[in-house]
Design an enzyme around this catalytic site. Sequence first.
Site, PDB file in Angstrom:
ATOM      1  CD  GLN A  99     -12.367  33.879  33.079  1.00 54.26           C
ATOM      2  OE1 GLN A  99     -12.753  32.911  33.742  1.00 54.26           O
ATOM      3  NE2 GLN A  99     -12.924  34.192  31.930  1.00 54.26           N
TER       4      GLN A  99
ATOM      5  CB  CYS B 212     -10.724  47.928  22.760  1.00 44.79           C
ATOM      6  SG  CYS B 212     -11.313  46.216  22.851  1.00 44.79           S
TER       7      CYS B 212
ATOM      8  CG  ASP C  97     -10.684  42.907  28.603  1.00 39.79           C
ATOM      9  OD1 ASP C  97     -10.961  43.221  27.443  1.00 39.79           O
ATOM     10  OD2 ASP C  97     -10.265  41.768  28.910  1.00 39.79           O
ATOM     11  CG  ASN C  98     -15.170  44.454  27.368  1.00 37.32           C
ATOM     12  OD1 ASN C  98     -14.363  43.787  27.989  1.00 37.32           O
ATOM     13  ND2 ASN C  98     -16.358  43.990  27.044  1.00 37.32           N
TER      14      ASN C  98
ATOM     15  CD  GLU D 136     -11.679  37.234  29.700  1.00 38.64           C
ATOM     16  OE1 GLU D 136     -11.838  36.642  30.779  1.00 38.64           O
ATOM     17  OE2 GLU D 136     -10.898  38.180  29.546  1.00 38.64           O
TER      18      GLU D 136
ATOM     19  CB  SER E 182      -9.847  40.297  32.300  1.00 37.34           C
ATOM     20  OG  SER E 182      -9.979  41.560  31.714  1.00 37.34           O
TER      21      SER E 182
ATOM     22  CG  HIS F 165     -15.286  36.527  20.527  1.00 37.70           C
ATOM     23  ND1 HIS F 165     -14.213  36.586  21.386  1.00 37.70           N
ATOM     24  CD2 HIS F 165     -15.425  35.226  20.188  1.00 37.70           C
ATOM     25  CE1 HIS F 165     -13.740  35.368  21.566  1.00 37.70           C
ATOM     26  NE2 HIS F 165     -14.458  34.519  20.858  1.00 37.70           N
TER      27      HIS F 165
ATOM     28  CE  LYS G 119     -13.561  40.696  29.728  1.00 37.60           C
ATOM     29  NZ  LYS G 119     -14.004  41.123  28.396  1.00 37.60           N
TER      30      LYS G 119
ATOM     31  CB  SER H 148      -5.542  35.155  19.507  1.00 43.79           C
ATOM     32  OG  SER H 148      -5.966  33.901  20.006  1.00 43.79           O
TER      33      SER H 148
ATOM     34  CG  HIS I  58      -6.953  43.980  25.863  1.00 47.16           C
ATOM     35  ND1 HIS I  58      -7.119  44.464  24.594  1.00 47.16           N
ATOM     36  CD2 HIS I  58      -8.196  43.772  26.350  1.00 47.16           C
ATOM     37  CE1 HIS I  58      -8.413  44.537  24.324  1.00 47.16           C
ATOM     38  NE2 HIS I  58      -9.090  44.123  25.370  1.00 47.16           N
TER      39      HIS I  58
ATOM     40  CB  SER J 188      -5.726  29.885  21.099  1.00 41.77           C
ATOM     41  OG  SER J 188      -5.849  31.288  21.137  1.00 41.77           O
TER      42      SER J 188
ATOM     43  CG  ASN K 288     -18.185  40.874  29.128  1.00 41.59           C
ATOM     44  OD1 ASN K 288     -17.123  41.261  28.649  1.00 41.59           O
ATOM     45  ND2 ASN K 288     -19.335  41.529  28.945  1.00 41.59           N
TER      46      ASN K 288
ATOM     47  CG  HIS L 284      -7.605  35.474  22.828  1.00 37.41           C
ATOM     48  ND1 HIS L 284      -7.982  35.213  21.535  1.00 37.41           N
ATOM     49  CD2 HIS L 284      -8.612  36.211  23.367  1.00 37.41           C
ATOM     50  CE1 HIS L 284      -9.167  35.785  21.304  1.00 37.41           C
ATOM     51  NE2 HIS L 284      -9.562  36.388  22.397  1.00 37.41           N
TER      52      HIS L 284
ATOM     53  CG  ASP M 162     -12.247  35.009  25.282  1.00 36.65           C
ATOM     54  OD1 ASP M 162     -13.266  35.583  24.843  1.00 36.65           O
ATOM     55  OD2 ASP M 162     -11.132  35.575  25.345  1.00 36.65           O
TER      56      ASP M 162
HETATM   57  P1  NAI Z   1     -21.660  45.989  23.816  1.00 35.88           P
HETATM   58  O1  NAI Z   1     -22.918  45.256  23.804  1.00 35.88           O
HETATM   59  O2  NAI Z   1     -21.285  46.859  24.977  1.00 35.88           O
HETATM   60  O3  NAI Z   1     -21.513  46.902  22.511  1.00 35.88           O
HETATM   61  C1  NAI Z   1     -21.917  46.531  21.229  1.00 35.88           C
HETATM   62  C2  NAI Z   1     -22.656  47.724  20.635  1.00 35.88           C
HETATM   63  O4  NAI Z   1     -22.923  47.474  19.258  1.00 35.88           O
HETATM   64  C3  NAI Z   1     -23.996  47.987  21.324  1.00 35.88           C
HETATM   65  O5  NAI Z   1     -24.045  49.314  21.815  1.00 35.88           O
HETATM   66  C4  NAI Z   1     -25.018  47.736  20.214  1.00 35.88           C
HETATM   67  O6  NAI Z   1     -26.133  48.596  20.315  1.00 35.88           O
HETATM   68  C5  NAI Z   1     -24.193  48.028  18.965  1.00 35.88           C
HETATM   69  N1  NAI Z   1     -24.731  47.393  17.753  1.00 35.88           N
HETATM   70  C6  NAI Z   1     -25.349  46.189  17.611  1.00 35.88           C
HETATM   71  N2  NAI Z   1     -25.716  46.003  16.336  1.00 35.88           N
HETATM   72  C7  NAI Z   1     -25.304  47.089  15.655  1.00 35.88           C
HETATM   73  C8  NAI Z   1     -25.407  47.484  14.287  1.00 35.88           C
HETATM   74  N3  NAI Z   1     -26.015  46.716  13.378  1.00 35.88           N
HETATM   75  N4  NAI Z   1     -24.874  48.679  13.926  1.00 35.88           N
HETATM   76  C9  NAI Z   1     -24.279  49.491  14.843  1.00 35.88           C
HETATM   77  N5  NAI Z   1     -24.173  49.166  16.147  1.00 35.88           N
HETATM   78  C10 NAI Z   1     -24.692  47.982  16.539  1.00 35.88           C
HETATM   79  O7  NAI Z   1     -20.504  44.887  23.616  1.00 35.88           O
HETATM   80  P2  NAI Z   1     -18.935  45.088  23.885  1.00 35.88           P
HETATM   81  O8  NAI Z   1     -18.619  44.662  25.264  1.00 35.88           O
HETATM   82  O9  NAI Z   1     -18.554  46.419  23.408  1.00 35.88           O
HETATM   83  O10 NAI Z   1     -18.327  43.952  22.939  1.00 35.88           O
HETATM   84  C11 NAI Z   1     -18.418  44.033  21.530  1.00 35.88           C
HETATM   85  C12 NAI Z   1     -17.691  42.839  20.905  1.00 35.88           C
HETATM   86  O11 NAI Z   1     -16.308  42.890  21.198  1.00 35.88           O
HETATM   87  C13 NAI Z   1     -18.160  41.482  21.428  1.00 35.88           C
HETATM   88  O12 NAI Z   1     -18.102  40.551  20.380  1.00 35.88           O
HETATM   89  C14 NAI Z   1     -17.120  41.142  22.479  1.00 35.88           C
HETATM   90  O13 NAI Z   1     -17.093  39.778  22.755  1.00 35.88           O
HETATM   91  C15 NAI Z   1     -15.874  41.674  21.812  1.00 35.88           C
HETATM   92  N6  NAI Z   1     -14.723  41.993  22.652  1.00 35.88           N
HETATM   93  C16 NAI Z   1     -13.511  41.995  22.026  1.00 35.88           C
HETATM   94  C17 NAI Z   1     -12.374  42.319  22.723  1.00 35.88           C
HETATM   95  C18 NAI Z   1     -11.062  42.287  22.040  1.00 35.88           C
HETATM   96  O14 NAI Z   1     -10.032  42.320  22.703  1.00 35.88           O
HETATM   97  N7  NAI Z   1     -11.001  42.253  20.731  1.00 35.88           N
HETATM   98  C19 NAI Z   1     -12.405  42.678  24.137  1.00 35.88           C
HETATM   99  C20 NAI Z   1     -13.741  42.699  24.694  1.00 35.88           C
HETATM  100  C21 NAI Z   1     -14.848  42.374  23.966  1.00 35.88           C
END
Ligand code: NAI
Length: 468
Positions: free
Chosen positions: A402, A228, A223-224, A189, A398, A334, A219, A79, A390, A74, A214, A51, A128
């Site tokens: 990196q 968020c 960050d997560n 990331e 984060s 993501h 991180k 983003s 963020h 990006s 990650n 991003h 990322d």
């Molecule tokens: P995580 O693995 O810690 O959490 C995902 C959760 O979703 C898990 O607990 C899993 O059991 C649950 N899950 C999976 N399938 C499901 C379903 N069908 N129904 C309900 N729950 C379900 O992953 P994390 O770190 O929380 O990341 C989640 C997403 O967010 C990823 O795609 C990551 O890349 C993205 N992300 C986005 C950010 C942003 O700024 N928008 C920042 C950091 C991560």
Amino acid sequence: MEYQVKDITLADFGRKEIEIAEQEMPGLMATRAKYGPQQPLKGVKIMGSLHMTIQTAVLIETLKALGADVRWASCNIFSTQDHAAAAIAADGVPVFAWKGETLEEYWECTYRALTWPDGSGPDQIVDDGGDATLLIHRGVKAEDNPAILDEPTDVLELQIINNLLKKVLREDAQHWHKVAAKVKGVSEETTTGVHRLIQMQERGELLFPAINVNDSVTKSKFDNIYGCRHSLTDGIKRALDVMLSGKTVMVCGYGDVGKGCAEALHNERARVMVSEVDPICALQACMAGFQVCTVEDALPYADLYVTTTGNCRIITVEHMAKMKDQAIVCNIGHFDDEIEVAKLEAYPGIKKVEIKGSFCPVSRFTFPDGHSIYLLAEGRLVNLGCATGHPSFVMSNSFTNQTLAQIDIARHSDRKVGVYLIEKKLDEEVARLHLEKLGAKLTKLTQEQADYIGVPVDGPFKSDSYRY
Ligand code: NAI
């Protein structure tokens, strides 16, 4: 000068915001001060697919300060902060990014960032979500077996990638083999990008070593969660100015991102429901006081749905057809496959109205039965599509990881292919660099105490199995 941004005259504005961000990014600034004189990245060609925000600008300038030769794109069509891209371009970095790219433009930008003027590729990658890594790996596969580019697919994005690869293949049948052979490593990331890397490794397809940024504690547990917690509601409010207090909301997924999102909505005094597949995370949600149920259970009640799973088809078109009138649907995971957007667009009799432009994408879909729902950021990351992602302080954590990962790749260029973590001592160091800014004062272990709990006086303070 080689770059493509929306408006280069935004560079001064971007520079002023970069100067503010630097004050909130103590880890990155300390890393510059510590490693700058050694130039550990001198002459190293680094391509970034991440991003293009103000915070990323501070990361890019840190990599440059350590000697790197950087090109950037990006990792999401919505983003980019155009003033950040302009400032970086004006500073001499070839950057190919603007807010509101088409998918064709997006992949072309990724390709241009991966291609130095002499046609060569990068030595190292900051990724990322894994799109730069994916393009190289699919390119190599296509050179080995060009027929894969003609396999029928109804996934629009794959068609676009295939078309791009065909063009490159016509010019140089070995381009991606040369690129892959040169890459010493990638630092990834986010959770979804790490999933992709691990799947590639398990299939024996991974072509170069990867560092999983990650899963540094500083991180994903910052960050997560806290990132968020800050930026989810920022995105929703900028999109619709909606009052969240008193609303019933469904947060799908209660991993790190879900925990931050649920807490943010709870802090707004919304009524929070959570869906989970993992009993441990579901129990954690119960302990935090949230009702755990399925999306189907929530349909008669929820005013807002947030997907945080990194998984696909969490909110289906059938769900959206049954939602309350004026329900809001958004995703902070993501990729945009958590919500069935393509099927929503194609739903028989659906009417779509775009409310805002690509600076803050909001669409209203009205079903034939008369009820409407709002979709934010076209189902892509709402916090970066409708707000600015963020804040700097959390991104400093984060991006210090990196930067350390990039130095590590440069120092260990003969590492075996695999997916590696940053060592815990460095993870602790990243946290340490951020404490002073918050006025925190660490307690120091005595030798007696250290011996008693069995850790070194200066850390690492926890075993690898500790979960924080
Ligand atoms: P995580 O693995 O810690 O959490 C995902 C959760 O979703 C898990 O607990 C899993 O059991 C649950 N899950 C999976 N399938 C499901 C379903 N069908 N129904 C309900 N729950 C379900 O992953 P994390 O770190 O929380 O990341 C989640 C997403 O967010 C990823 O795609 C990551 O890349 C993205 N992300 C986005 C950010 C942003 O700024 N928008 C920042 C950091 C991560």
